[in-house]
Design an enzyme around this catalytic site. Structure first.
Site, PDB file in Angstrom:
ATOM      1  N   GLY A 167       0.828  -1.203   0.000  1.00  0.00           N
ATOM      2  CA  GLY A 167       0.000   0.000   0.000  1.00  0.00           C
ATOM      3  C   GLY A 167       0.857   1.246   0.000  1.00  0.00           C
ATOM      4  N   GLY A 172      -0.533   4.857  -1.002  1.00  0.00           N
ATOM      5  CA  GLY A 172      -1.672   5.412  -0.286  1.00  0.00           C
ATOM      6  C   GLY A 172      -1.298   6.573   0.607  1.00  0.00           C
ATOM      7  CD  GLN A 173      -4.413   9.628   5.052  1.00  0.00           C
ATOM      8  OE1 GLN A 173      -4.922   8.602   5.492  1.00  0.00           O
ATOM      9  NE2 GLN A 173      -4.822  10.823   5.429  1.00  0.00           N
ATOM     10  CB  ILE A 213      -2.799  -2.643  -6.530  1.00  0.00           C
ATOM     11  CG1 ILE A 213      -3.340  -1.260  -6.122  1.00  0.00           C
ATOM     12  CG2 ILE A 213      -2.785  -3.596  -5.336  1.00  0.00           C
ATOM     13  CD1 ILE A 213      -4.774  -1.290  -5.615  1.00  0.00           C
ATOM     14  CG  ASN A 239      -4.098  -7.714  -4.819  1.00  0.00           C
ATOM     15  OD1 ASN A 239      -4.546  -7.814  -3.684  1.00  0.00           O
ATOM     16  ND2 ASN A 239      -4.864  -7.432  -5.863  1.00  0.00           N
ATOM     17  CE1 TYR A 257     -10.124   1.899   8.202  1.00  0.00           C
ATOM     18  CE2 TYR A 257     -10.838   2.913  10.258  1.00  0.00           C
ATOM     19  CZ  TYR A 257      -9.844   2.659   9.324  1.00  0.00           C
ATOM     20  OH  TYR A 257      -8.588   3.160   9.515  1.00  0.00           O
ATOM     21  CE  LYS A 280      -7.699  -0.343   9.985  1.00  0.00           C
ATOM     22  NZ  LYS A 280      -6.401  -0.759   9.422  1.00  0.00           N
TER      23      LYS A 280
END
Length: 318
Positions: free
Chosen positions: A8, A11-12, A35, A54, A143, A147
């Site tokens: 990832g 991402g952010q 990805i 992935n 979400y 978690k």
């Protein structure tokens, strides 16, 4: 940590964490896992190796671990809270089936794993003020469900198989580097974009809604420090509360107006995001992280606001 795989990486969090790890490491390699729909570009692409990874493809993960002799995986693949609520099955697949793949590779190849948790792991029945490290976790969003399951599964692999799993519960993260990505706390990023561009900001979160927030540099340092902490000091592993600042929208807007007085705001509350925000803590107690591995944030609200505005003005050449 010697050879690191960041899954990832575009991402952010991943885009900034990958660059931080590459800049600070004296040896070894940091691989940017991505990805095809979100490949690395610019400095991220040019500064080190990249590989397609992935999380739902266990063989891809194992092949990259073998190729680069990876000893640590940062698993940052996830759908953020509001997006996960629209796509719950996809969120489960990425966040749970993907985690199982990573943990199995880690078990077989003796790799340490960081998978972040979140304030979203708590729910409406959790104490909201100074939320304890160990308390009831009954989230009402997909979400949050993933978690909590991430924390439990990571602990299971540590106790059952000895996999070195560690994580922190991130609050809302504020950054000028990457655009907002579908999180409940993203209003606290979006307002800065509107402010520096001179646009009216439409706030999806109601006034008076307190949530924990953190500036990205502190979040990145936490992700590094938890993985380099001596394991004998860690009474907890998955996952540590970490906190920096707690505010409601009007407090943030007032802080921004000290530097951009012209900021205009109106409210159009998004019921989905608001329901998620109302179920989250106002403020977390992070004393365990401070005691067990020396957690300490650097930025407060004012220093974060000043830095955000300065960097976004530079970014947009204003």
């Amino acid at each position: 940590m010697k050879n690191i795989l960041v899954i990832g990486s575009t991402g952010q969090i991943g885009s900034e964490l990958t660059m931080k790890l590459r800049a600070e490491k004296g040896g070894g390699v940091t691989v940017a896992g991505y990805i095809p729909s979100a490949p690395p570009t610019g400095r991220l692409l040019a500064s080190g190796p990249s590989e397609e990874v992935n999380v739902c493809n266990a063989k891809q993960i194992a092949d990259v671990v073998d190729k680069y002799d990876i000893d640590t995986i940062y698993n940052l693949a996830a759908l953020l809270s509001a997006t996960a609520e629209r796509l719950p099955l996809k969120a489960w697949d990425i966040q749970m089936n993907g985690l199982i793949n990573i943990l199995e590779v880690a078990r077989e190849k003796h790799v340490a794993v960081f998978t972040p948790s979140s304030i979203g792991s708590f729910g409406p029945s959790t104490p909201h003020d100074m939320t304890p490290q160990d308390t009831i976790q009954r989230p009402t969003s997909m979400y949050g469900v993933t978690k909590v399951a991430t924390e439990l599964l990571s602990d299971y692999y540590f106790h059952k198989y000895g996999v070195d799993t560690r994580s922190v519960r991130f609050p809302g993260l504020i950054s000028y580097t990457t655009p907002p990505g579908g999180g409940t706390t993203d209003y606290a990023v979006e307002v800065f974009y509107s402010a520096v561009k001179g646009e009216e900001f439409v706030c999806p979160i109601a006034a008076g809604t307190y949530m924990d927030m953190m500036y990205m540099p502190d979040a990145l340092q936490a992700a590094v420090n938890i993985m380099t902490a001596k394991p004998t000091y860690l009474k907890h592993r998955n996952s540590f509360n970490i906190a920096s600042m707690s505010f409601e929208p009007e407090t943030l807007f007032a802080a921004i107006r000290k530097y951009i007085p012209s900021l205009k705001v109106r409210y159009e509350v998004d019921p989905v995001r608001q329901a998620i925000a109302d179920s989250w803590p106002d403020r977390m107690d992070d004393s365990c992280a401070r005691k067990e591995w020396g957690w300490a944030p650097t930025y407060d609200l004012d220093s974060m606001v000043r830095d955000m505005i300065a960097n976004l003005k530079k970014k947009f050449q204003l």
